[in-house]
Design a protein around this motif. Structure first.
Motif, PDB file in Angstrom:
ATOM      1  N   GLN A 200       0.818  -1.210   0.000  1.00 27.11           N
ATOM      2  CA  GLN A 200       0.000   0.000   0.000  1.00 27.11           C
ATOM      3  C   GLN A 200       0.846   1.251   0.000  1.00 27.11           C
ATOM      4  OE1 GLN A 200      -2.422   1.253   3.243  1.00 27.11           O
ATOM      5  NE2 GLN A 200      -0.691   1.718   4.531  1.00 27.11           N
ATOM      6  N   ALA A 201       0.266   2.324  -0.547  1.00 26.13           N
ATOM      7  CA  ALA A 201       0.817   3.670  -0.410  1.00 26.13           C
ATOM      8  C   ALA A 201       0.217   4.268   0.851  1.00 26.13           C
ATOM      9  CB  ALA A 201       0.461   4.510  -1.627  1.00 26.13           C
ATOM     10  N   GLY A 202       1.073   4.670   1.786  1.00 28.64           N
ATOM     11  CA  GLY A 202       0.573   5.170   3.056  1.00 28.64           C
ATOM     12  C   GLY A 202       0.558   6.674   3.184  1.00 28.64           C
ATOM     13  N   VAL A 203       1.563   7.352   2.607  1.00 27.52           N
ATOM     14  CA  VAL A 203       1.656   8.805   2.708  1.00 27.52           C
ATOM     15  C   VAL A 203       2.160   9.349   1.375  1.00 27.52           C
ATOM     16  CG1 VAL A 203       2.703  10.766   3.918  1.00 27.52           C
ATOM     17  CG2 VAL A 203       2.232   8.646   5.166  1.00 27.52           C
ATOM     18  N   ILE A 204       1.520  10.420   0.894  1.00 24.97           N
ATOM     19  CA  ILE A 204       2.022  11.112  -0.297  1.00 24.97           C
ATOM     20  C   ILE A 204       1.993  12.607  -0.014  1.00 24.97           C
ATOM     21  CG2 ILE A 204      -0.247  11.196  -1.417  1.00 24.97           C
ATOM     22  CD1 ILE A 204       1.298  10.777  -4.100  1.00 24.97           C
ATOM     23  N   ALA A 205       3.048  13.308  -0.430  1.00 24.59           N
ATOM     24  CA  ALA A 205       3.132  14.745  -0.153  1.00 24.59           C
ATOM     25  C   ALA A 205       3.918  15.431  -1.265  1.00 24.59           C
ATOM     26  CB  ALA A 205       3.808  15.000   1.195  1.00 24.59           C
ATOM     27  N   GLY A 206       3.474  16.653  -1.627  1.00 25.56           N
ATOM     28  CA  GLY A 206       4.195  17.405  -2.635  1.00 25.56           C
ATOM     29  C   GLY A 206       3.480  18.692  -2.979  1.00 25.56           C
ATOM     30  N   GLY A 207       4.219  19.626  -3.511  1.00 25.22           N
ATOM     31  CA  GLY A 207       3.635  20.884  -3.975  1.00 25.22           C
ATOM     32  C   GLY A 207       3.540  21.949  -2.920  1.00 25.22           C
ATOM     33  N   GLN A 208       3.449  23.218  -3.407  1.00 30.94           N
ATOM     34  CA  GLN A 208       3.331  24.372  -2.520  1.00 30.94           C
ATOM     35  C   GLN A 208       2.049  25.151  -2.752  1.00 30.94           C
ATOM     36  OE1 GLN A 208       7.041  26.796  -2.206  1.00 30.94           O
ATOM     37  NE2 GLN A 208       7.777  25.460  -3.867  1.00 30.94           N
TER      38      GLN A 208
ATOM     39  N   THR B 224       8.964  18.697  -6.171  1.00 28.01           N
ATOM     40  CA  THR B 224       9.262  17.581  -5.283  1.00 28.01           C
ATOM     41  C   THR B 224       7.970  16.884  -4.865  1.00 28.01           C
ATOM     42  OG1 THR B 224      11.198  18.737  -4.393  1.00 28.01           O
ATOM     43  CG2 THR B 224      10.380  16.860  -3.139  1.00 28.01           C
ATOM     44  N   CYS B 225       8.019  15.559  -4.817  1.00 25.47           N
ATOM     45  CA  CYS B 225       6.908  14.761  -4.305  1.00 25.47           C
ATOM     46  C   CYS B 225       7.493  13.526  -3.634  1.00 25.47           C
ATOM     47  CB  CYS B 225       5.959  14.359  -5.434  1.00 25.47           C
ATOM     48  SG  CYS B 225       4.459  13.503  -4.876  1.00 25.47           S
ATOM     49  N   THR B 226       6.923  13.148  -2.504  1.00 33.73           N
ATOM     50  CA  THR B 226       7.369  11.942  -1.801  1.00 33.73           C
ATOM     51  C   THR B 226       6.204  10.978  -1.627  1.00 33.73           C
ATOM     52  OG1 THR B 226       6.951  12.884   0.392  1.00 33.73           O
ATOM     53  CG2 THR B 226       9.157  13.181  -0.538  1.00 33.73           C
ATOM     54  N   LEU B 227       6.532   9.716  -1.633  1.00 35.68           N
ATOM     55  CA  LEU B 227       5.539   8.654  -1.461  1.00 35.68           C
ATOM     56  C   LEU B 227       6.119   7.608  -0.524  1.00 35.68           C
ATOM     57  CD1 LEU B 227       2.852   7.251  -2.372  1.00 35.68           C
ATOM     58  CD2 LEU B 227       4.205   6.165  -4.176  1.00 35.68           C
ATOM     59  N   ASP B 228       5.400   7.297   0.574  1.00 38.69           N
ATOM     60  CA  ASP B 228       5.810   6.260   1.512  1.00 38.69           C
ATOM     61  C   ASP B 228       5.015   4.993   1.239  1.00 38.69           C
ATOM     62  OD1 ASP B 228       7.409   8.194   2.573  1.00 38.69           O
ATOM     63  OD2 ASP B 228       6.416   8.286   4.519  1.00 38.69           O
ATOM     64  N   LEU B 229       5.727   3.881   1.101  1.00 41.52           N
ATOM     65  CA  LEU B 229       5.135   2.600   0.731  1.00 41.52           C
ATOM     66  C   LEU B 229       5.398   1.569   1.812  1.00 41.52           C
ATOM     67  CD1 LEU B 229       6.732   2.479  -2.813  1.00 41.52           C
ATOM     68  CD2 LEU B 229       4.368   3.107  -2.345  1.00 41.52           C
TER      69      LEU B 229
END
Length: 374
Positions: free
Chosen positions: A232-240, A248-253
């Protein structure tokens, strides 16, 4: 000190994972030293936290390890009815962060020490208390690496995670990682001049969803719920801002694997899709967050029979949550889960354990000691 007094002291230490743990480790060391128990503090590479290993009985013959972790998850939720780091009793219930996961087990083990230490043990009982379990079992590998110099090879390891005092022979393995996508920012009116990191990450997210669906088709192990490995993808973050091209964008799996499946391998297709974005001009970072192997103790193992005798119940085949037991097994030691409390109470406000559960755990440990006595 009785088990409730000890639990009160342990809960009062805000030993949140990832933070220094000298206070709680030092208190346990001093408490055990008062009982005449040999204790070794094992500083980790971080320099500000330590594992702890103690031996009751002869260290040079095979015995049993009681394994637990000293750290807890944060307790910042506003729904707590009282201070999470001050033990509160309401009838049978004892409230506080870590009461179930898993300072209750530590308290029961420490409360059993005077009784066990008074026996003439032919086989030792060891206490192995780790740090940073809650952020990916980061401390215990350093402890496991030191075992050959601390004791004879153990006959088995009992990991006291909350299981309702019913032994458990298996759990899934886990691997988690963070993908960081770096593009090029700019004004949103000129997308042709930028590289949108969120758009690129959407391809990685799509690969994650596809792999997660594929895993539902097997392989299967009926001992688990669900019976297949998962992703699963648990956390996604990016953009201002909506008018800025996100650079930049990050994805925690997270992957959880049934025994026989490499959890890190489940992440490989997602990693490959992320790396493919490099050909489009993006920079990709793949950062492992945590990993531990599955646990699978055979039904006919001597350790399973021992716990059957100590608890009076046939060990369960498996649970869905993970523990340090898989790491002990991977290092060549038989391991099993058995501890007080219910995992459903952990990691939430008003976590609690029952006084009767602590008493049952203490009795089990004292019975283990009696079985190791001359």
């Amino acid at each position: 000190m009785d088990v409730l007094d000890i639990l009160d002291r342990l809960v009062a230490f805000p030993s949140v994972a990832g933070k220094p743990n000298g206070d709680i480790a030092g208190w346990i060391e001093a408490h055990l030293a008062e009982q005449g128990v040999k204790v070794t503090l094992l500083p980790g590479p971080e320099g500000d936290r330590s594992n702890l290993f103690a031996t009751i009985g002869p260290a040079d013959v095979p015995g049993y390890v009681l394994s637990g972790h000293m750290d807890v998850v944060p307790a910042g939720e506003p729904q707590w009815s009282s201070s999470p780091f001050a033990l509160r009793r309401d009838g049978e219930r004892l409230y506080g962060r870590g009461t179930t996961d898993m300072k209750g087990f530590l308290a029961a083990a420490l409360a059993a020490v005077p009784h066990v230490a008074g026996m003439r043990l032919a086989r030792p009982i060891h206490l192995a208390f780790s740090y940073d379990e809650e952020v990916g079992c980061r401390g215990v590998p350093h402890l496991i690496a030191r075992l050959p110099e601390l004791c004879a090879k153990p006959l088995g390891v009992i990991v006291g995670e909350p299981s309702g005092m019913r032994a458990v022979r298996g759990h899934k393995g886990k691997a988690a990682a963070r993908v960081t996508m770096r593009g090029r920012t700019g004004h949103s009116s000129r997308p042709d001049l930028g590289l949108n990191a969120i758009h690129a990450m959407a391809e990685v997210l799509s690969a994650t969803v596809s792999e997660a669906e594929r895993l539902t088709h097997g392989p299967f192990d009926a001992a688990f719920e669900p019976a297949y490995s998962s992703l699963q993808a648990g956390v996604i973050a990016g953009g201002q801002s909506v008018n800025i091209i996100p650079d930049t964008c990050t994805l925690d799996l997270e992957a959880r694997a049934i025994p026989g499946v490499d959890p890190a391998g489940l992440l490989a297709p997602v990693n490959a899709r992320a790396e493919a974005c490099a050909s489009e001009g993006f920079q990709i970072e793949w950062t492992p967050i945590s990993a531990y192997p599955a646990l699978s103790l055979p039904q006919d193992a001597a350790l399973a029979a021992l716990l059957h005798g100590l608890t009076g119940e046939e060990p369960l085949a498996a649970v869905s949550y993970g523990t340090e037991a898989g790491l002990y097994q991977a290092a060549g030691f038989d391991a099993i889960i058995c501890g007080p409390g219910d995992i459903g109470r952990a990691h939430k406000p008003d976590e609690y354990i029952l006084a009767s559960e602590l008493a049952a755990c203490q009795r089990m440990i004292e019975a283990l000691g009696a079985g190791c006595a001359v």
